[in-house]
Write an enzyme that holds these catalytic residues in place. Sequence first.
Site, mmCIF file in Angstrom:
data_model
loop_
_atom_site.group_PDB
_atom_site.id
_atom_site.type_symbol
_atom_site.label_atom_id
_atom_site.label_comp_id
_atom_site.label_asym_id
_atom_site.label_seq_id
_atom_site.Cartn_x
_atom_site.Cartn_y
_atom_site.Cartn_z
ATOM 1 N N SER A 185 10.756 -7.497 0.283
ATOM 2 C CA SER A 185 11.929 -6.619 0.278
ATOM 3 C C SER A 185 13.211 -7.437 0.207
ATOM 4 O O SER A 185 14.137 -7.113 -0.556
ATOM 5 C CB SER A 185 11.937 -5.737 1.525
ATOM 6 O OG SER A 185 10.874 -4.824 1.516
ATOM 7 N N GLY A 193 6.513 -5.008 0.652
ATOM 8 C CA GLY A 193 6.250 -5.938 1.736
ATOM 9 C C GLY A 193 7.551 -6.401 2.363
ATOM 10 O O GLY A 193 8.627 -6.334 1.752
ATOM 11 N N CYS A 194 7.478 -6.900 3.589
ATOM 12 C CA CYS A 194 8.707 -7.253 4.313
ATOM 13 C C CYS A 194 9.431 -8.428 3.663
ATOM 14 O O CYS A 194 10.608 -8.317 3.296
ATOM 15 C CB CYS A 194 8.404 -7.515 5.787
ATOM 16 S SG CYS A 194 7.121 -8.739 6.107
ATOM 17 N N HIS A 195 8.762 -9.574 3.499
ATOM 18 C CA HIS A 195 9.414 -10.717 2.849
ATOM 19 C C HIS A 195 9.859 -10.337 1.438
ATOM 20 O O HIS A 195 10.960 -10.699 0.998
ATOM 21 C CB HIS A 195 8.459 -11.904 2.763
ATOM 22 C CG HIS A 195 8.008 -12.453 4.071
ATOM 23 N ND1 HIS A 195 8.846 -13.178 4.908
ATOM 24 C CD2 HIS A 195 6.802 -12.417 4.689
ATOM 25 C CE1 HIS A 195 8.164 -13.556 5.983
ATOM 26 N NE2 HIS A 195 6.937 -13.107 5.875
#
Length: 316
Positions: free
Chosen positions: A122, A118-120
């Site tokens: 990462s 996931g972005c956050h």
Amino acid sequence: MNGAKTKIFIDGSEGTTGLRIHERFEGRADVELLSIDPALRKDKEARRERLNACDVAFLCLPDDAARESVSLIENPNVRVLDTSTAHRTADGWAYGFPELSQAHRNAIKAGKRIAVPGCHASGFIALVYPLMAAGLLSPNAALSCFSITGYSGGGKRMIADYQSEARHPALSAPRVYALPQQHKHLGEMRHVCGLSAAPVFSPIVADYYSGMLVSVPLHAGMLQKPMDTDALREVYRAHYASERFVRVTDAADGAMLSSNALSGLDFMEITVCGNAERMSVNACFDNLGKGASGAAIQCLNCMLGLDEATGLQLGE
């Protein structure tokens, strides 16, 4: 795959991540995209046919739909890259962040099932995993994290809301969300880093398209041995030595960190700021790049034995 083009099927190609993955294949002569009639993109049997006809399937779907897609795959040779939350802590799935360790990279290279981070998550994991690996943080550490992101991470509906001429005035200011502390990325943040408890997490969406800055504050007493900012920076430099997608940089005195500084690029920059008593470690990247579609393409390249930067933008 013996020199033949790799057959790719993107299940969920109409979403933000799916569209970006599709765009990144433009001009690549080594892949063949298997298309599906837009009228059939939710038809189970049509999807089943393509999922079993491809070499690699990208799943850009809600969690339940991603699980269904996996259940439709009967061909044992099909490899899967899932961009949803569904399999990021599941047994038998490699976690798609090759820079974390050689074991992570090897698992991606050999794996049939890869969960794209996931972005956050990462950013948080890029910052916390090296400290855990170096024995500088206890698994019981009570961590917090805030993350500011552009609105593209919210998908088509949020993008439309922000870009509407009649948008609500509240969208002009940054907004904290996931206030009940139940954000979907918390599970992988805890699991991949080996933490006993998830961090207190404050994600923030702001009025710009793409880019992300994840920050984890640290009191010196939280670390298992005395460390100033220079020493902590060297821990990250050692961990990510020779990695092109994760770079450790110095923060200029008095400088501000911009959350959209790497918009349009596919790598991440880590900075260590503060003093000997209180520090923050920070990860800046594009939520659509190293935080989503760029990470998925990097994993594909790794799986296929290609240069991991193929088709990606590293600003070099």
